[in-house]
Design a protein around this motif. Structure first.
Motif, mmCIF file in Angstrom:
data_model
loop_
_atom_site.group_PDB
_atom_site.id
_atom_site.type_symbol
_atom_site.label_atom_id
_atom_site.label_comp_id
_atom_site.label_asym_id
_atom_site.label_seq_id
_atom_site.Cartn_x
_atom_site.Cartn_y
_atom_site.Cartn_z
ATOM 1 N N CYS A 142 16.563 -53.642 116.698
ATOM 2 C CA CYS A 142 15.957 -52.414 117.200
ATOM 3 C C CYS A 142 16.780 -52.020 118.426
ATOM 4 O O CYS A 142 16.970 -52.839 119.344
ATOM 5 C CB CYS A 142 14.492 -52.621 117.568
ATOM 6 S SG CYS A 142 13.405 -52.674 116.133
ATOM 7 N N ASP A 158 15.953 -58.495 114.847
ATOM 8 C CA ASP A 158 15.005 -58.607 113.740
ATOM 9 C C ASP A 158 15.259 -59.862 112.915
ATOM 10 O O ASP A 158 16.236 -60.570 113.085
ATOM 11 C CB ASP A 158 15.067 -57.353 112.866
ATOM 12 C CG ASP A 158 14.554 -56.122 113.605
ATOM 13 O OD1 ASP A 158 13.794 -56.304 114.575
ATOM 14 O OD2 ASP A 158 14.911 -55.004 113.222
ATOM 15 N N SER A 267 10.140 -59.486 108.804
ATOM 16 C CA SER A 267 11.252 -58.614 109.155
ATOM 17 C C SER A 267 11.482 -58.521 110.659
ATOM 18 O O SER A 267 12.621 -58.438 111.118
ATOM 19 C CB SER A 267 11.017 -57.203 108.594
ATOM 20 O OG SER A 267 10.958 -57.205 107.185
ATOM 21 N N PHE A 268 10.394 -58.509 111.424
ATOM 22 C CA PHE A 268 10.505 -58.240 112.852
ATOM 23 C C PHE A 268 10.046 -59.394 113.742
ATOM 24 O O PHE A 268 10.173 -59.321 114.963
ATOM 25 C CB PHE A 268 9.699 -56.984 113.204
ATOM 26 C CG PHE A 268 10.111 -55.769 112.413
ATOM 27 C CD1 PHE A 268 11.394 -55.283 112.493
ATOM 28 C CD2 PHE A 268 9.210 -55.133 111.572
ATOM 29 C CE1 PHE A 268 11.782 -54.175 111.762
ATOM 30 C CE2 PHE A 268 9.581 -54.025 110.831
ATOM 31 C CZ PHE A 268 10.876 -53.539 110.923
#
Length: 361
Positions: A142, A158, A267-268
């Protein structure tokens, strides 16, 4: 660590982060941008690299090359990382084709089904080079260019279990091996590209959070933080309805269904609430990529597969319809659906064979 020669296509936020971080990691990095987006690249070319700040590797990342010449950018590289919007995948595939060489690996970050588009383009061009083509569920960082082009701030890395698959899936293990020293430790193999394509969380949360807050966005002229303000209890009910429809579709296709929350965490490595706390302002209009990219590229592919499988997806269909009405454009008709991908005539079994082997039967 084996040094990789990497070309990043797209010099926006994501491409700048990828080229900068991989350069600081010791890889040889080149950055390409299309000429009409020259303002993204010229400051980088002028200073010879990118100033990287944030929580990842920091400092001035000197690039081997920053260019508008795609042939120079990809000649001799191991990895080609595509960091453009999904709307550009067809163009990228077409312009890449004459410059590719056997053994190169092309990865879309993310893909939203872009591997299907690129394979169709290459098949139409009768390209016979042995190139590994893969896509991931989301982007590895990000990030934002807080200081403008030539800079990038990475505020989150991520992973650690982002879905990634090749087309065909028989190439997935090789694709992940090619990422060793780069991103191999933040991805996990998916059964086929359908998983990273449809599980991209953006194709649910972006359109929903935007379309259901259109009055606020337009009235404030974009003075709006979607993740902080727009994902209210009622909006989340819509998100969960779309999630349930997607799970039903994957069950019908014989895949293991993941929940939205599972994918978000994998994913994060954070919750949506924590993600929202560091999110940026926007979207700013109904013409934002949250609608004009994620609806035709992602939601439309989901709807197309669901229609083929005879699985009702009324909430997806509603979002596609609303987006089309406010933009006065048939996003499904012009979008990434099975017919436009040249796959409309395949049965579900034949489609799965194609996804696994690359062979159409």
């Amino acid at each position: 660590m084996r040094k990789r020669e990497i070309c990043v296509i797209g010099a926006g936020n994501g491409g700048s982060a990828m080229a900068g971080d991989m350069s600081l990691a010791g890889h040889g990095c080149r950055l390409f941008e299309f000429p009409e987006y020259g303002d993204n690249l010229r400051p980088i070319a002028d200073q010879g690299g990118i100033e990287v700040t944030g929580i990842a590797r920091t400092g001035f990342a000197r690039l081997e090359l920053a260019t508008f010449d795609l042939g120079r950018a990809v000649k001799g590289v191991d990895l080609i990382m595509v960091a453009t919007q999904a709307l550009a995948h067809e163009r990228v595939a077409r312009e890449l084709a004459p410059h590719l060489a056997d053994g190169q690996v092309v990865v879309l970050w993310p893909g939203s089904g872009g591997t299907l588009t690129m394979r169709k383009v290459w098949d139409d061009l009768a390209m016979e080079k042995r190139v590994i083509l893969a896509e991931a569920v989301t982007f590895p960082y990000c990030c934002r260019r807080l200081g403008g082009p030539g800079t990038v701030n990475i505020h989150r890395i991520d992973g650690p279990h982002m879905l990634l698959a090749a087309l065909p899936a028989s190439d997935t293990d090789e694709a992940i091996r090619s990422l060793e020293g780069a991103y191999a430790d933040v991805v996990k193999p998916a059964r086929s590209i359908l998983e990273p394509s449809l599980y991209n969380v953006n194709i649910i949360v972006h359109p929903t959070g935007t379309l259901l807050n259109m009055g606020r966005i337009e009235n404030t002229k974009g003075e709006f933080y979607m993740y902080k303000e727009g994902l209210t209890l009622s909006v989340r009910k819509i998100i969960h309805a779309m999630d349930a429809e997607r799970q039903t579709l994957f069950k019908a296709l014989g895949y293991r269904p993941y929940t939205y929350d599972e994918i978000f965490q994998n994913s994060f490595n954070t919750s949506m609430e924590q993600f929202a706390a560091t999110s940026s302002k926007g979207p700013f209009s109904m013409q934002d990529r949250y609608v004009t990219e994620d609806i035709p590229m992602g939601a439309s592919l989901t709807v197309s597969l669901a229609r083929k499988a005879k699985v009702p997806t009324p909430t997806y269909e509603c979002m596609v319809h609303l987006a089309s009405v406010v933009n006065q454009k048939d996003f499904y008709g012009c979008g990434r659906n099975l017919e436009n991908l040249g796959l409309g005539g395949l049965t579900l079994a034949a489609l799965e064979t194609y996804l696994q082997t690359g062979q159409k039967t």
